[in-house]
Motif scaffolding. Sequence first.
Motif, short mmCIF file in Angstrom:
data_model
loop_
_atom_site.label_atom_id
_atom_site.label_comp_id
_atom_site.label_asym_id
_atom_site.label_seq_id
_atom_site.Cartn_x
_atom_site.Cartn_y
_atom_site.Cartn_z
N SER A 143 0.82 -1.22 0.00
CA SER A 143 0.00 0.00 0.00
C SER A 143 0.85 1.27 0.00
O SER A 143 0.30 2.37 -0.12
CB SER A 143 -0.93 0.00 1.21
OG SER A 143 -1.88 -1.04 1.12
N ASN B 60 3.91 3.66 -1.66
CA ASN B 60 4.56 3.92 -2.94
C ASN B 60 5.99 3.38 -2.93
O ASN B 60 6.63 3.31 -1.88
CB ASN B 60 4.59 5.42 -3.22
CG ASN B 60 3.20 6.00 -3.38
OD1 ASN B 60 2.34 5.41 -4.03
ND2 ASN B 60 2.97 7.15 -2.77
N LYS B 61 6.49 3.01 -4.10
CA LYS B 61 7.84 2.47 -4.20
C LYS B 61 8.86 3.46 -3.65
O LYS B 61 8.80 4.66 -3.93
CB LYS B 61 8.16 2.15 -5.66
CG LYS B 61 9.51 1.48 -5.86
CD LYS B 61 9.74 1.15 -7.32
CE LYS B 61 11.10 0.47 -7.52
NZ LYS B 61 11.35 0.14 -8.95
N LYS C 161 -0.29 4.86 -1.50
CA LYS C 161 -0.84 4.81 -2.85
C LYS C 161 -2.22 5.49 -2.87
O LYS C 161 -2.92 5.54 -1.85
CB LYS C 161 -0.93 3.37 -3.35
CG LYS C 161 0.46 2.77 -3.60
CD LYS C 161 0.39 1.44 -4.32
CE LYS C 161 1.80 0.95 -4.67
NZ LYS C 161 1.79 -0.34 -5.38
N ASP D 152 -2.00 -0.10 -10.20
CA ASP D 152 -0.70 0.34 -10.72
C ASP D 152 -0.74 0.49 -12.24
O ASP D 152 0.13 1.15 -12.82
CB ASP D 152 0.39 -0.66 -10.32
CG ASP D 152 0.72 -0.61 -8.83
OD1 ASP D 152 0.41 0.42 -8.20
OD2 ASP D 152 1.26 -1.60 -8.31
N ILE E 98 -1.47 7.47 -12.50
CA ILE E 98 -1.62 8.04 -11.17
C ILE E 98 -2.36 9.37 -11.21
O ILE E 98 -3.10 9.72 -10.29
CB ILE E 98 -0.23 8.20 -10.50
CG1 ILE E 98 -0.40 8.55 -9.02
CG2 ILE E 98 0.62 9.23 -11.22
CD1 ILE E 98 0.87 8.47 -8.24
N GLN F 276 -6.03 8.79 -10.93
CA GLN F 276 -6.43 8.45 -9.57
C GLN F 276 -6.43 9.67 -8.66
O GLN F 276 -7.33 9.85 -7.84
CB GLN F 276 -5.50 7.37 -9.02
CG GLN F 276 -5.52 6.07 -9.79
CD GLN F 276 -4.63 5.02 -9.18
OE1 GLN F 276 -4.82 4.62 -8.02
NE2 GLN F 276 -3.64 4.56 -9.93
#
Length: 288
Positions: free
Chosen positions: A92, A94-95, A131, A181, A185, A188
Motif C-alpha cells: 500500500s 509507494n515504491k 498509494k 498500478d 496516477i 487516480q
Amino acid sequence: MKKLLFKSLIISNFLMLLIFNVFATEEKSLLWKISGNGLEQESYLFGTIHLICQDQFKMDARILQAFESSEKIIMEIDISDPNVMMDMQRLSLNKDFKNIKDEFDPDHQVAVDEFLKAQLGVGLDQLGVMKPFILSTMIMTKMLPCEEISGYEMFFIEKAKELGKGMGGLETAEFQIGLFDQIPIKTQLDDIGKMVIEGNSMEEFQTLVDAYLNEDIDLLFELITVNEMFQQNGDILLNFRNETWIPQIEEAIKEQATFIAVGSGHLSSELGVIQLLRNAGYTVEPVR
C-alpha cells in the motif's frame, strides 16, 4: 473488531468500485443460487458492498441460511490470512516511500491536505507516501455520515471462523494492488481531488447504498459507470478479472458447496459472473 474493520477498510475503496459494461439481468437480488451442469450440491453467489454504515448493514435469514449450508467461503482475496494482510499493508506504500503530494493539481492538493489534517491530524507530508487508493479509502471513510462502519467481508470471515468453515480467495494481494498500478496516477489523484472539492460524494454514495439495499444490481451499474476512471479502465478492473474467476469458481463448486462473496459490481453485465456462469452451463437463479 476494530482491527478487523481496519483490515477491511484498507482494500474497500477499490473493491467497491470495479464496475463496467451494463447488462440488465432484470432480476433484483444480491444472492444467487448456482446449480445444474452436473453439480452434486448447490452453491451460492453473493454481492457485497465493502463500506456501509452499521445501521444500514443488510443481513437476513436467506443469506445466513445459504452461508450456513455451504462448506466453504470464497472472497476476492482471503483477508483472514495474516500473510495476505501483511502483503496488503506492505504494497500500500509507494515504491521507495515516494511522496506523491506534488503530483496533485495545486487546488486539489490544498483541499486534500486540509481535509486529511482536519480529519486525521496529519496531511500529505506524511500520508503522501501511500498509494492513491489508500488515500481515497481514508477520505471516503471519514466522509461517511456515521461513526460505526461495517463490511460484509469481515462479517463473513468472523462467521466462518465461528462455524469452522474453510476460506479462500480468488486473487492475491499483489494482483489486486497491481490493478491500480496499471491506471495512470494522475487519473487516480484527480478522482481523489474531485471527491473532496465537489462535496457531493456522500450523496452519490448514499444513492449507491440505496440501490444496494434494494438489491438492484443493474442500477448499481448505471450509477457507477458515470465515473470516468471506470469508463476508461473497465477491462482492467472488472472484465478480465471476472473471466479469470470462472475456472476457479467452477473448481470450487464441483468439489463442495461454496458461498462466493464478491463485490456486487461483478454480478451483472454480459461479462459479469452471473452471465459467465450461465454461459458455462450452470443455472444461476436469484434467491429472494
